[in-house]
Motif scaffolding. Structure first.
Motif, mmCIF file in Angstrom:
data_model
loop_
_atom_site.group_PDB
_atom_site.id
_atom_site.type_symbol
_atom_site.label_atom_id
_atom_site.label_comp_id
_atom_site.label_asym_id
_atom_site.label_seq_id
_atom_site.Cartn_x
_atom_site.Cartn_y
_atom_site.Cartn_z
ATOM 1 N N ALA A 77 13.719 -0.671 -1.904
ATOM 2 C CA ALA A 77 13.101 -0.392 -3.217
ATOM 3 C C ALA A 77 11.908 0.703 -3.215
ATOM 4 O O ALA A 77 11.788 1.582 -3.831
ATOM 5 C CB ALA A 77 12.504 -1.414 -3.973
ATOM 6 N N VAL A 78 11.250 0.366 -2.099
ATOM 7 C CA VAL A 78 9.647 1.041 -1.786
ATOM 8 C C VAL A 78 9.702 1.865 -0.635
ATOM 9 O O VAL A 78 8.620 2.498 -0.564
ATOM 10 C CB VAL A 78 8.504 0.029 -1.983
ATOM 11 N N GLY A 79 10.320 1.953 0.284
ATOM 12 C CA GLY A 79 10.449 2.576 1.219
ATOM 13 C C GLY A 79 9.193 2.691 2.410
ATOM 14 O O GLY A 79 8.521 3.927 2.511
ATOM 15 N N PRO A 80 8.912 1.522 2.940
ATOM 16 C CA PRO A 80 7.617 1.468 3.622
ATOM 17 C C PRO A 80 7.817 1.918 5.088
ATOM 18 O O PRO A 80 9.123 2.089 5.782
ATOM 19 C CB PRO A 80 7.325 0.181 3.811
ATOM 20 N N ASP A 81 6.855 2.575 5.601
ATOM 21 C CA ASP A 81 6.964 3.097 7.111
ATOM 22 C C ASP A 81 6.894 1.890 7.926
ATOM 23 O O ASP A 81 7.502 1.778 9.065
ATOM 24 C CB ASP A 81 5.761 3.955 7.467
ATOM 25 N N LEU A 82 6.011 1.054 7.597
ATOM 26 C CA LEU A 82 5.764 -0.193 8.361
ATOM 27 C C LEU A 82 5.540 -1.324 7.623
ATOM 28 O O LEU A 82 5.097 -1.686 6.622
ATOM 29 C CB LEU A 82 4.209 0.071 9.104
ATOM 30 N N ILE A 83 6.106 -2.537 8.238
ATOM 31 C CA ILE A 83 5.906 -3.760 7.885
ATOM 32 C C ILE A 83 5.173 -4.722 8.493
ATOM 33 O O ILE A 83 5.268 -4.924 9.912
ATOM 34 C CB ILE A 83 7.460 -4.442 7.524
ATOM 35 N N VAL A 107 0.831 -1.281 0.023
ATOM 36 C CA VAL A 107 -0.137 -0.087 -0.017
ATOM 37 C C VAL A 107 0.810 1.213 0.051
ATOM 38 O O VAL A 107 1.627 1.529 1.030
ATOM 39 C CB VAL A 107 -0.884 -0.021 1.404
ATOM 40 N N MET A 108 1.069 1.904 -0.871
ATOM 41 C CA MET A 108 1.693 2.920 -1.332
ATOM 42 C C MET A 108 0.934 4.480 -1.390
ATOM 43 O O MET A 108 -0.052 4.351 -2.256
ATOM 44 C CB MET A 108 2.909 3.072 -2.416
ATOM 45 N N ALA A 109 1.112 5.160 -0.465
ATOM 46 C CA ALA A 109 0.438 6.467 -0.519
ATOM 47 C C ALA A 109 -0.865 6.420 -0.434
ATOM 48 O O ALA A 109 -1.771 6.983 -0.840
ATOM 49 C CB ALA A 109 0.842 7.407 -1.742
ATOM 50 N N GLY A 110 -1.259 5.364 0.351
ATOM 51 C CA GLY A 110 -2.694 4.975 0.875
ATOM 52 C C GLY A 110 -3.406 4.031 -0.327
ATOM 53 O O GLY A 110 -4.631 3.976 0.076
ATOM 54 N N VAL A 138 15.132 2.163 10.636
ATOM 55 C CA VAL A 138 14.633 0.958 9.971
ATOM 56 C C VAL A 138 12.907 1.133 9.916
ATOM 57 O O VAL A 138 12.478 1.615 11.080
ATOM 58 C CB VAL A 138 15.204 -0.155 10.808
ATOM 59 N N PRO A 139 12.389 0.554 9.018
ATOM 60 C CA PRO A 139 10.926 0.518 9.043
ATOM 61 C C PRO A 139 10.358 -0.319 10.381
ATOM 62 O O PRO A 139 11.077 -1.176 10.755
ATOM 63 C CB PRO A 139 10.422 -0.566 7.739
ATOM 64 N N ARG A 140 9.265 -0.111 10.796
ATOM 65 C CA ARG A 140 8.851 -0.840 11.857
ATOM 66 C C ARG A 140 8.276 -2.083 11.572
ATOM 67 O O ARG A 140 7.781 -2.237 10.380
ATOM 68 C CB ARG A 140 7.748 0.198 12.812
#
Length: 398
Positions: free
Chosen positions: A330-336, A236-239, A368-370
């Motif tokens: 590659a995608v830079g998530p805030d949360l995994i 889910v990117m930018a919502g 690091v992503p949470r």
């Protein structure tokens, strides 16, 4: 939407003429249901103005819908106080118009329902044999839908069905299915439930659900990974749910972790699915010297301190962590979010995942992503199918 009819008299004429009459009645009833859904309660006079049907045709359609319980009639209190015969107001029965989400997993069928107020009204699931036919699975979905809808659904009960299935799903209109049997499954469900169907990949839908109701609620950039009998995920990117070209986004299970590893069903070797699926983990435990028949037995072995099983989960967690680190770059998530039945292994699996991420992700200025485990359990995909229907106007066809 198809609606069964209760004709006042048996139609006469040729089979073709009788079929034409039935289709016309179904169309008239469907029109009445749609207008009541769009405008709310209406009198017969108001319905007649909106639909353009003759008085006789409209009364026949309304009568059939009242007979099968789809439409209810009542007299408002304000109308009772007036002189003359009060005008009845027609409305859809409260349970009419539910949305239905279905997941066809590898070994189970799961369903969830949502009402017009966007409230989740029920969820259920049941396992089946891995080689169960698609007709058997659709019949099981029908039975589960019956249970959560409070009885046998009537025509018009479900105004749309969302499906979560295994494999890449081409979502753009007019694009051929990435997996040929997807079309056949959609057709079986459409015929059984008599309504339009939307279909997407099961793990992508679980990712979507987690951002609405689950562990990632409110997050805009989420990477979801499911570790189950198969391995897959979603972004889910930018919502917004990211599908990629030809519906192939989120196929994390087919990222190579060992070029010299076991063959994968996709045709490659050493994919993450060959080491981190439930079957692969159980096989690795047996090879390591501890025979575990299923996931509960694996959890029991972990709780008893079995070193061989702990070592297997440590290796699996490290391999999962490296894949998540690569995708994060590659995608830079805030949360995994990590979901699927294998998370029942607890910290034996999650600790090495988190450690590997912390070691391999470039921290930069944001860290690091949470990482967290999924919050919706095995309901995620069915709930995501409901969210898909809402986003696509409830009754889009696919």
């Amino acid at each position: 939407m198809l609606t069964e009819t209760t004709p006042s008299a048996a139609p006469t004429g040729s089979p073709q003429q009788r079929g034409s009459l039935t289709r016309s009645r179904q169309e008239h009833e469907a029109l009445v249901v749609r207008l009541l859904r769009e405008h709310g309660p209406l009198t017969r006079s108001e319905l007649g103005t909106l639909c353009g049907l003759s008085r006789t045709t409209l009364y026949d359609a309304v009568g059939a819908l009242m007979d099968n319980g789809t439409v209810l009639a009542s007299v408002p209190e304000t109308a009772r106080r007036k002189r003359g015969r009060p005008a009845e107001v027609l409305a859809l029965a409260p349970e009419t118009g539910l949305l239905l989400g279905i997941e066809f997993a590898r070994r189970a069928v799961r369903v969830a329902t949502m009402d017009a107020a966007r409230e989740i009204t029920g969820a259920a699931g049941e396992p089946h044999a891995q080689d169960a036919s698609w007709q058997t699975r659709v019949d099981l979905a029908w039975r589960l839908a019956n249970s959560v809808a409070g009885g046998k659904p009537r025509p018009g009960t479900f105004r749309g069905v969302g499906l979560g299935v295994v494999g890449p799903v081409a979502f753009r209109s007019g694009e051929p299915p990435s997996v040929p049997w997807h079309s056949a499954v959609s057709a079986l469900v459409r015929a059984r439930f008599g309504t339009n169907v939307l279909l997407d990949n099961n793990t992508r839908l679980a990712a979507l659900a987690e951002t609405i109701w689950g562990a990632a609620a409110g997050e805009q950039n989420v990477l979801y990974l499911r570790l189950s009998y198969g391995v897959g995920g979603g972004l889910v990117m930018a919502g917004a749910l990211h599908r990629g070209a030809h519906g192939r986004s989120g196929m994390f299970g087919h990222i190579s972790v060992d070029p010299d590893g076991a063959p994968c069903q996709c045709g490659a070797t050493g994919c993450l699915e060959t080491v981190a699926s439930i079957g692969a983990v159980l096989d690795a435990c047996r090879t390591a010297g501890t025979a575990v028949a299923d996931l509960p037995a694996l959890v029991t072995a972990l709780e008893s301190g079995d070193r061989a099983v702990h070592a297997v989960l440590a290796r699996v967690g490290a391999q999962v962590g490296r894949v998540l680190a690569d995708v994060s770059h590659a995608v830079g998530p805030d949360l995994i979010v990590v979901g699927g039945e294998l998370v029942d292994a607890g910290r034996a699996l999650m600790a090495p995942i988190e450690h590997t991420l912390a070691t391999h992700v470039a921290r930069g200025s944001y860290g690091v992503p949470r990482v967290t485990t999924a919050g919706l359990g095995d309901r995620g995909t069915a709930l995501g199918a409901l969210a898909l229907l809402r986003q696509c106007g409830d009754v889009g066809a696919h």
